[in-house]
Scaffold this active site. Structure first.
Site, short mmCIF file in Angstrom:
data_model
loop_
_atom_site.label_atom_id
_atom_site.label_comp_id
_atom_site.label_asym_id
_atom_site.label_seq_id
_atom_site.Cartn_x
_atom_site.Cartn_y
_atom_site.Cartn_z
N TYR A 26 12.57 7.13 6.59
CA TYR A 26 13.78 7.51 7.33
C TYR A 26 14.88 8.07 6.41
O TYR A 26 15.98 8.35 6.88
CB TYR A 26 14.32 6.30 8.10
CG TYR A 26 13.35 5.75 9.14
CD1 TYR A 26 13.30 6.29 10.42
CD2 TYR A 26 12.47 4.71 8.83
CE1 TYR A 26 12.41 5.80 11.38
CE2 TYR A 26 11.58 4.22 9.77
CZ TYR A 26 11.56 4.77 11.04
OH TYR A 26 10.67 4.29 11.99
N ASP A 27 14.60 8.24 5.13
CA ASP A 27 15.63 8.71 4.19
C ASP A 27 16.34 10.01 4.60
O ASP A 27 17.55 10.13 4.40
CB ASP A 27 15.05 8.88 2.78
CG ASP A 27 14.87 7.55 2.06
OD1 ASP A 27 15.43 6.54 2.52
OD2 ASP A 27 14.17 7.52 1.03
N ASP A 75 9.05 -6.12 2.68
CA ASP A 75 9.02 -5.61 4.05
C ASP A 75 10.40 -5.05 4.36
O ASP A 75 11.42 -5.69 4.04
CB ASP A 75 8.63 -6.68 5.07
CG ASP A 75 8.11 -6.03 6.34
OD1 ASP A 75 7.01 -5.43 6.29
OD2 ASP A 75 8.79 -6.10 7.38
N ASN A 109 0.83 -1.20 0.00
CA ASN A 109 0.00 0.00 0.00
C ASN A 109 0.87 1.25 0.00
O ASN A 109 0.36 2.35 0.17
CB ASN A 109 -0.91 0.02 1.24
CG ASN A 109 -2.00 -1.03 1.12
OD1 ASN A 109 -2.68 -1.10 0.11
ND2 ASN A 109 -2.14 -1.86 2.14
N ASN A 110 2.18 1.07 -0.18
CA ASN A 110 3.11 2.19 -0.09
C ASN A 110 3.49 2.66 -1.51
O ASN A 110 4.22 1.97 -2.23
CB ASN A 110 4.34 1.72 0.71
CG ASN A 110 5.35 2.82 0.93
OD1 ASN A 110 5.56 3.66 0.07
ND2 ASN A 110 5.99 2.78 2.09
N ARG A 153 16.59 -1.74 -1.13
CA ARG A 153 15.52 -2.20 -2.02
C ARG A 153 16.08 -2.55 -3.41
O ARG A 153 15.62 -3.50 -4.05
CB ARG A 153 14.44 -1.10 -2.12
CG ARG A 153 13.21 -1.49 -2.94
CD ARG A 153 12.00 -0.61 -2.64
NE ARG A 153 11.57 -0.79 -1.26
CZ ARG A 153 11.75 0.11 -0.28
NH1 ARG A 153 12.30 1.28 -0.55
NH2 ARG A 153 11.37 -0.15 0.95
N LYS A 189 7.22 2.84 -2.45
CA LYS A 189 7.85 1.56 -2.82
C LYS A 189 7.52 1.20 -4.27
O LYS A 189 8.36 0.68 -4.99
CB LYS A 189 7.33 0.43 -1.92
CG LYS A 189 7.84 0.46 -0.49
CD LYS A 189 7.35 -0.79 0.22
CE LYS A 189 7.74 -0.86 1.67
NZ LYS A 189 7.17 -2.05 2.33
P1 ITT Z 1 3.55 -2.00 2.87
O1 ITT Z 1 2.17 -1.72 2.39
O2 ITT Z 1 4.46 -2.49 1.77
O3 ITT Z 1 3.61 -2.86 4.10
P2 ITT Z 1 4.71 0.02 4.64
O4 ITT Z 1 4.93 1.49 4.47
O5 ITT Z 1 3.84 -0.44 5.78
O6 ITT Z 1 4.16 -0.54 3.24
P3 ITT Z 1 6.87 -1.56 5.78
O7 ITT Z 1 5.94 -2.36 6.61
O8 ITT Z 1 7.93 -2.28 5.02
O9 ITT Z 1 6.12 -0.64 4.70
O10 ITT Z 1 7.46 -0.48 6.78
C1 ITT Z 1 8.68 0.01 6.67
C2 ITT Z 1 8.74 1.44 7.11
O11 ITT Z 1 10.13 1.75 7.04
C3 ITT Z 1 8.04 2.40 6.13
O12 ITT Z 1 6.81 2.83 6.57
C4 ITT Z 1 9.02 3.56 6.06
O13 ITT Z 1 8.75 4.48 7.10
C5 ITT Z 1 10.35 2.91 6.30
N1 ITT Z 1 11.01 2.61 5.03
C6 ITT Z 1 10.82 1.56 4.19
N2 ITT Z 1 11.62 1.64 3.13
C7 ITT Z 1 12.32 2.78 3.29
C8 ITT Z 1 13.29 3.43 2.52
O14 ITT Z 1 13.70 2.94 1.35
N3 ITT Z 1 13.78 4.58 2.97
C9 ITT Z 1 13.38 5.10 4.13
N4 ITT Z 1 12.46 4.56 4.92
C10 ITT Z 1 11.93 3.41 4.51
#
Ligand code: ITT
Length: 193
Positions: A151-152, A69, A9-10, A178, A13
């Protein structure tokens, strides 16, 4: 071009992984298969959550799919926020509150070392696979830059002097956690899909 469902849902990503996939594979978003609900993420590990998300979509919607994830593991915080990175400051996936909490927790700590870890899970009718990408670096004292997400603004990868949020998207997408995991996914898909 071959297409596969990405169980996320991101939106950040989706754009990062589509940029890394290039014109080799295209992503089918969850909205296109009618999946609009929140997907459960209750595992205690990044691997477990990645597999849980892909399994949920595969079983409910009967499609081949992959999920990502990701967690930020900070040395001085014993690997936190880790699997809880999205909800570090509470439910609600608030990037800004999560970063504020991280900087507060690291205040006065000697080590600022950290790593991003992405696990991509893939489920097709023939295979269940996990692909991992890790990048090491440090957490800055303050936010820097406006690119990227999450957190970038506070993460500088080893070998660079800019945060991910100060880099052009092309650079982050060529070196990130990633990117490393996605390149392994692409190799597997090209050979097996
Ligand atoms: P999904 O729908 O894919 O689960 P999500 O945002 O909940 O999306 P995650 O459970 O993987 O994603 O949570 C990881 C968190 O870590 C996400 O909300 C970001 O705040 C952070 N994150 C993930 N990838 C990142 C990246 O490439 N750079 C910075 N922060 C990142």
């Amino acid at each position: 071009m071959k297409a596969i469902v990405f169980a996320t849902n991101n939106k950040h990503k989706i754009s990062e992984i589509q940029a890394i996939l290039g014109d080799q594979f295209s992503i089918i978003p969850l909205s296109e298969i009618g999946c609009t609900e929140d997907i459960p993420e209750t595992s205690l590990t990044i691997e477990g959550n990645a597999m849980q998300k892909a399994t949920y979509v595969n079983e409910k919607y009967k499609v081949d799919c992959f999920a990502d994830d990701t967690g930020l593991e900070v040395e001085a915080l014993d690997g936190q926020p880790g699997v809880k990175s999205a909800r570090y400051a509470g439910p609600g996936h608030d990037f800004d509150a999560n970063v504020t909490k991280l900087l507060r927790e690291l205040n006065g700590q000697l080590s600022r070392r950290a790593r991003f870890k992405t696990v991509i899970s893939l489920i097709t009718s023939d295979n269940e696979m996990l692909f991992e990408g890790i990048i090491n670096g440090i957490i800055t004292a303050e936010r820097r830059g406006n690119e990227g997400f999450g957190y970038d603004p506070v993460f500088i990868p080893d070998g660079y002097d800019k945060t991910f949020a100060e880099m052009p998207a092309e650079l982050k997408n060529s070196i990130s956690h990633r990117a490393i995991a996605t390149r392994k996914l692409i190799k597997f898909l090209k050979e097996n899909y």
